[in-house]
Enzyme design. Structure first.
Site, PDB file in Angstrom:
ATOM      1  N   HIS A   1       1.289   3.596   8.360  1.00 41.12           N
ATOM      2  CA  HIS A   1       0.317   4.483   8.995  1.00 41.12           C
ATOM      3  C   HIS A   1       1.032   5.592   9.743  1.00 41.12           C
ATOM      4  O   HIS A   1       2.161   5.422  10.208  1.00 41.12           O
ATOM      5  CB  HIS A   1      -0.556   3.712   9.997  1.00 41.12           C
ATOM      6  CG  HIS A   1      -1.587   2.856   9.336  1.00 41.12           C
ATOM      7  ND1 HIS A   1      -2.636   3.375   8.630  1.00 41.12           N
ATOM      8  CD2 HIS A   1      -1.704   1.505   9.256  1.00 41.12           C
ATOM      9  CE1 HIS A   1      -3.379   2.377   8.150  1.00 41.12           C
ATOM     10  NE2 HIS A   1      -2.830   1.231   8.506  1.00 41.12           N
TER      11      HIS A   1
ATOM     12  N   ASP B   1      -8.495  -5.345  -2.273  1.00 37.09           N
ATOM     13  CA  ASP B   1      -7.805  -5.544  -0.997  1.00 37.09           C
ATOM     14  C   ASP B   1      -8.066  -4.407  -0.010  1.00 37.09           C
ATOM     15  O   ASP B   1      -8.086  -3.242  -0.363  1.00 37.09           O
ATOM     16  CB  ASP B   1      -6.298  -5.671  -1.186  1.00 37.09           C
ATOM     17  CG  ASP B   1      -5.622  -5.992   0.135  1.00 37.09           C
ATOM     18  OD1 ASP B   1      -5.931  -7.053   0.690  1.00 37.09           O
ATOM     19  OD2 ASP B   1      -4.847  -5.165   0.629  1.00 37.09           O
TER      20      ASP B   1
ATOM     21  N   HIS C   1       0.860  -1.185   0.000  1.00 36.67           N
ATOM     22  CA  HIS C   1       0.000   0.000   0.000  1.00 36.67           C
ATOM     23  C   HIS C   1       0.893   1.230   0.000  1.00 36.67           C
ATOM     24  O   HIS C   1       1.625   1.453   0.960  1.00 36.67           O
ATOM     25  CB  HIS C   1      -0.912  -0.007   1.237  1.00 36.67           C
ATOM     26  CG  HIS C   1      -1.811  -1.214   1.304  1.00 36.67           C
ATOM     27  ND1 HIS C   1      -3.064  -1.249   0.733  1.00 36.67           N
ATOM     28  CD2 HIS C   1      -1.607  -2.450   1.840  1.00 36.67           C
ATOM     29  CE1 HIS C   1      -3.612  -2.451   0.933  1.00 36.67           C
ATOM     30  NE2 HIS C   1      -2.749  -3.197   1.597  1.00 36.67           N
TER      31      HIS C   1
ATOM     32  N   ASP D   1       2.578  -6.845   2.237  1.00 32.35           N
ATOM     33  CA  ASP D   1       1.381  -6.136   2.710  1.00 32.35           C
ATOM     34  C   ASP D   1       1.808  -4.874   3.479  1.00 32.35           C
ATOM     35  O   ASP D   1       1.215  -4.502   4.495  1.00 32.35           O
ATOM     36  CB  ASP D   1       0.481  -7.024   3.581  1.00 32.35           C
ATOM     37  CG  ASP D   1      -0.929  -6.441   3.701  1.00 32.35           C
ATOM     38  OD1 ASP D   1      -1.206  -5.392   3.091  1.00 32.35           O
ATOM     39  OD2 ASP D   1      -1.760  -7.028   4.427  1.00 32.35           O
TER      40      ASP D   1
ATOM     41  N   ARG E   1      -0.402   4.296  -0.551  1.00 34.38           N
ATOM     42  CA  ARG E   1      -1.246   5.348   0.063  1.00 34.38           C
ATOM     43  C   ARG E   1      -1.524   6.570  -0.799  1.00 34.38           C
ATOM     44  O   ARG E   1      -2.322   7.413  -0.405  1.00 34.38           O
ATOM     45  CB  ARG E   1      -0.653   5.824   1.405  1.00 34.38           C
ATOM     46  CG  ARG E   1      -0.422   4.727   2.431  1.00 34.38           C
ATOM     47  CD  ARG E   1      -1.694   4.024   2.822  1.00 34.38           C
ATOM     48  NE  ARG E   1      -1.490   3.130   3.971  1.00 34.38           N
ATOM     49  CZ  ARG E   1      -2.265   2.090   4.221  1.00 34.38           C
ATOM     50  NH1 ARG E   1      -3.278   1.791   3.426  1.00 34.38           N
ATOM     51  NH2 ARG E   1      -2.026   1.334   5.285  1.00 34.38           N
TER      52      ARG E   1
ATOM     53  N   ASN F   1      -4.483  -6.760   9.716  1.00 33.92           N
ATOM     54  CA  ASN F   1      -5.604  -7.560   9.223  1.00 33.92           C
ATOM     55  C   ASN F   1      -5.164  -8.385   8.023  1.00 33.92           C
ATOM     56  O   ASN F   1      -4.713  -7.812   7.047  1.00 33.92           O
ATOM     57  CB  ASN F   1      -6.762  -6.638   8.826  1.00 33.92           C
ATOM     58  CG  ASN F   1      -8.028  -7.414   8.562  1.00 33.92           C
ATOM     59  OD1 ASN F   1      -8.194  -8.534   9.027  1.00 33.92           O
ATOM     60  ND2 ASN F   1      -8.922  -6.836   7.787  1.00 33.92           N
TER      61      ASN F   1
ATOM     62  N   HIS G   1      -2.446 -12.552   1.728  1.00 32.93           N
ATOM     63  CA  HIS G   1      -2.104 -12.678   3.157  1.00 32.93           C
ATOM     64  C   HIS G   1      -2.746 -13.854   3.915  1.00 32.93           C
ATOM     65  O   HIS G   1      -3.536 -13.657   4.834  1.00 32.93           O
ATOM     66  CB  HIS G   1      -2.363 -11.375   3.913  1.00 32.93           C
ATOM     67  CG  HIS G   1      -3.609 -10.616   3.551  1.00 32.93           C
ATOM     68  ND1 HIS G   1      -4.857 -11.153   3.657  1.00 32.93           N
ATOM     69  CD2 HIS G   1      -3.761  -9.354   3.096  1.00 32.93           C
ATOM     70  CE1 HIS G   1      -5.732 -10.237   3.283  1.00 32.93           C
ATOM     71  NE2 HIS G   1      -5.100  -9.145   2.939  1.00 32.93           N
TER      72      HIS G   1
ATOM     73  N   HIS H   1      -8.866 -10.700  -0.936  1.00 32.01           N
ATOM     74  CA  HIS H   1      -8.691 -10.418   0.506  1.00 32.01           C
ATOM     75  C   HIS H   1      -9.822 -11.176   1.201  1.00 32.01           C
ATOM     76  O   HIS H   1     -10.979 -10.795   1.118  1.00 32.01           O
ATOM     77  CB  HIS H   1      -8.791  -8.900   0.715  1.00 32.01           C
ATOM     78  CG  HIS H   1      -8.971  -8.453   2.130  1.00 32.01           C
ATOM     79  ND1 HIS H   1      -8.041  -7.712   2.811  1.00 32.01           N
ATOM     80  CD2 HIS H   1      -9.993  -8.623   2.998  1.00 32.01           C
ATOM     81  CE1 HIS H   1      -8.480  -7.438   4.030  1.00 32.01           C
ATOM     82  NE2 HIS H   1      -9.667  -7.984   4.179  1.00 32.01           N
TER      83      HIS H   1
HETATM   84 ZN   LIG Z   1      -5.855  -7.347   2.550  1.00 30.07          ZN
END
Ligand SMILES: [Zn+2]
Lengths: 428, 311
Positions: free
Chosen positions: A308, A151, A61, A304, A63, A277, A231, A178
């Site tokens: 943050h 995802d 990610h 993954d 972002r 998650n 994942h 996901h």
């Molecule tokens: Zn995911």
């Protein structure tokens, strides 16, 4: 010209490592061999080090756009480079969602301008990731999306998922699922089990993941369509996929480093950096994930990478955002917990982190070969170090591995023949 | 006499010695509480704030009286649960309160682990007055104090806790505390309200309430929130009372002199019959008095620690 001399090479093709020099010119590998005579203007001495194909991440990610305060394509790809990744596939759950050809082009243009490593956009399966209508998958593919995924959210509607698999199959596009049955997740915030009982946190049953893994396998099987499970975190999921592969279902899957390196016991103290998650599971699941990696049930390792801002983590555990900033610890975690422990060889690790993901995404990466793009990393397998999140290139300092001692470190990263990380410093 | 820790976040991890210390101190505090002039100066010059993100008049009053009887300044901050996610961050709120010179922050919060987060970020002592479904340590301490006063000792007691164990912070704290003190803890309730692997915490699990109550020295009911039924965890409150309610008939299976306890507020006729609440075996009102004594003891022990640490 650039020459990497005297390293132990795992090329992603041959089944054994070998000592060789690698000569690079104009972004490509032009020669591999012992004691190459050359007039290279730059030489990297890799004696005592290992030379691997650049790592390929099939799930991260970045972002951008929408959450640049957590990460952007510039910081995210610098972080990737620091972690040894030369190609990364980024998920579509940005704001706006990458669900149109225009958005795919937008990501590509930003990556071209600011990216330090190669960025491959993954586009959404459903418009706005709302789980209601399919995206224009054909146009997404033409624009350059390497796969499709909602995802961050599951596609709860089984009929819609079936249509997605059916439609994508006709376009030769891979759907990355996901797997999370939201009705079973409820208001759970960590793995359900002894630790959730001890900590008084609402649990998420492993069945929430496994029910949907089973559903997706069945849907893919009945359509003879390919599917990639993101994942994988539980023993049950590994077993479902193992059985499916035996039956010839076109299923591949990934796990992330934290699922073989950490457990729900790490949540103790309400450490929101351990909130992810799917949630961290138990020792038994970690064992099963390792076994799945060893026997090939789990095809690849993806980060993954989910950076943050601390404002999203330094809150009550139940309110904290899910995710781990993963690029910069992925290789070391894999080396320390899989190779040092004898579960995988270096050749197998390269398969899981370079060649395998490149094959699943169908991109030209993951091997070191004459004529191939010179995406190469040099790693020091003897190097022990303590993870310090303040040194991360990622804006996301959210890692439960902060302060942990790991072994094996990426020293140099080369993308298309250009050194982007030298002596552990990203230089572009 | 002091606790070595800065905060009281839960009974998990508290040693037997620490719990004994608190219970012994509470005895002395109870005599202050029962005297004519309830005012001593143990906490003179100290201040305590109750920071409540959930309504609980009884717990808040209990802390406030405890502090006032000991001569401390008190103030209360009430924040609605709905603003937990949107309002000022917990850390910022805690730091603001601390900056006003507060020694003890008593926090009640709908999310498990909130007091732990607060405690990490403030120098003031933090007392957990109930966090989510995790712990309610002062309630369990007052329960244990009541048992000790009535039964002489906690070691060897058979304590049956009946009801919604999954969502009960009172049950969790009691399991940690009572097992540490050598009691046998039995839990009973519907399987949908039983947390996984709770046996590993040292409790015996029963799905027939009669088996849990048989031979017990203490029978503790828990409040059953009506929303559990709305969420589908129970078919009906009527069936709950039928299968798991604490009734006169079932209490006959316990020891003759068994204590009937409840953390309150009671849902009469749902988890326990009204006659038992008001009956001779009930110590429910005494629990409330003991609650003040326990909180006085904790405030004293924790502020003493601060005193020792600073000087
Ligand atoms: Zn995911």
């Amino acid at each position: 010209m650039l020459c990497i001399k005297n390293g132990m090479v795992v090329d992603g093709i041959l089944a054994v490592p070998y000592k060789a020099d690698i000569l690079i010119d104009k972004g490509k590998v032009i020669n591999i061999g012992k004691d190459i005579e050359n007039t290279a203007d730059e030489v990297i001495d890799a004696a005592g080090k290992w030379v691997l194909p650049g790592l390929v991440d099939a799930h991260c990610h970045l972002r951008e756009p929408g959450f640049e305060y957590k990460e952007d394509i510039g910081s995210g790809t610098r972080s990737a480079a620091a972690g040894g990744f030369t190609s990364v596939a980024c998920m579509a759950n940005t704001n706006p969602v990458v669900d149109s050809a225009a958005m795919v082009n937008y990501i590509k243009s930003i990556a071209m301008a600011k990216g330090v490593v190669k960025v491959y956009p993954i586009a959404a399966v459903t418009k706005g990731q709302k789980g209601e209508e399919l995206t224009e998958m054909g146009e997404l593919k033409e624009a350059g999306a390497v796969a499709l995924s909602d995802d961050g959210r599951p596609i709860m509607n089984s009929h819609l998922m079936r249509l997605a698999l059916q439609y994508a199959k006709g376009l030769d596009m891979l759907i990355i699922s996901h797997c999370e049955d939201l009705s079973l997740v409820g208001d759970g915030v960590m793995n359900e089990g002894y630790m959730s009982t001890v900590l008084g946190l609402k649990g998420i049953t492993r069945a929430a993941e496994e029910v949907m893994v089973a559903r997706d396998i069945i849907l893919a099987e009945t359509l003879d369509a390919p599917i990639h499970i993101a994942h994988v975190s539980t023993r049950g999921s590994v077993e479902l996929i193992r059985q499916a592969k035996r039956r010839g279902v076109r299923v591949t899957c990934e796990t992330a480093p934290h699922y073989f390196s950490a457990t729900d016991a790490w949540v103790d103290g309400y450490d929101a950096n351990a909130k992810v998650n799917p949630p961290l599971r138990t020792d038994d699941d970690v064992e099963a994930i390792k076994q799945g990696l060893k026997d090939g049930t789990i095809d690849i390792i993806a980060t993954d990478h989910a950076p943050h801002h601390r404002d999203d983590k330094e809150v009550e555990y139940g309110l904290a955002a899910n995710g781990i900033s993963g690029f910069e610890t992925a290789f070391s975690l894999a080396y320390t917990n899989l190779v040092e422990t004898g579960i995988l060889s270096m050749v197998e690790l390269v398969q899981k982190m370079s060649k395998g993901p490149a094959d699943i995404l169908n991109i030209d990466a993951g091997t070191i070969g004459v004529g191939k793009p010179a995406d190469i990393i040099v790693v020091d397998l003897d190097r022990e170090y303590t993870v310090d999140v303040s040194k991360f290139y990622s804006k996301g300092k959210n890692s439960p591995f902060h302060g942990h001692t790991l072994k094996g470190k990426v020293i140099h990263t080369i993308v298309d023949g250009r050194i982007v990380m030298k002596d552990e410093r990203v230089i572009v | 006499m002091a606790l070595k820790r800065k905060d009281l976040l839960g009974l998990r991890g508290l040693t037997r010695e620490e719990i004994e210390e608190i219970l012994t101190t509470a005895e002395k505090m109870k005599s202050i509480l029962l005297s004519d002039v309830k005012k001593v100066s143990h906490l003179q010059g100290k201040s305590m704030v109750t920071l409540f993100y959930e309504n609980s008049t009884r717990t808040r009053f209990s802390f406030e009286f405890a502090a006032k009887y000991l001569g401390a300044h008190t103030a209360s901050v009430a924040v609605s649960s709905s603003s937990v996610a949107k309002g000022e961050s917990l850390i910022d709120t805690g730091k603001t309160i601390q900056s006003m010179g507060v020694d003890v922050i008593v926090i009640r919060h709908p999310m498990s682990g909130a007091p732990h987060l607060l405690a990490k970020h403030v120098l003031a002592s933090v007392i957990n007055a109930g966090d989510g479904i995790n712990e309610h340590p002062t309630q369990a301490l007052l329960d244990m104090f009541t048992m000790k006063q009535k039964k002489g000792a906690i070691d060897g007691l058979k304590v049956a806790i009946i009801g919604d164990i999954l969502h009960s912070r009172v049950a969790r704290s009691n399991i940690w505390g009572l097992t540490t003190m050598g009691a046998e803890v039995r839990v009973a309730g519907p399987p949908t309200l039983m947390p996984p692997d709770i046996e590993k915490m040292g409790a015996k699990v029963f799905y027939r309430v009669e088996e849990a109550i048989r031979g017990a020295d203490v029978v503790m009911g828990l409040r059953l929130q009506r929303e559990r039924q709305q969420k589908g965890l129970l078919p009906s409150l009527r069936e709950y009372m039928h299968l798991f309610g604490i009734t006169e008939e079932r209490i006959r299976l316990a020891k003759k002199d068994a204590l009937i306890m409840h953390p309150g507020p009671v849902n009469r006729g749902v988890e326990i019959s009204s006659d038992l609440v008001d009956g001779a075996q009930s110590v429910i009102n005494e629990q409330v008095t003991n609650g003040v004594a326990i909180r006085m003891a904790l405030l004293y022990l924790l502020t003493r620690r601060n005193h020792d640490a600073v000087h």
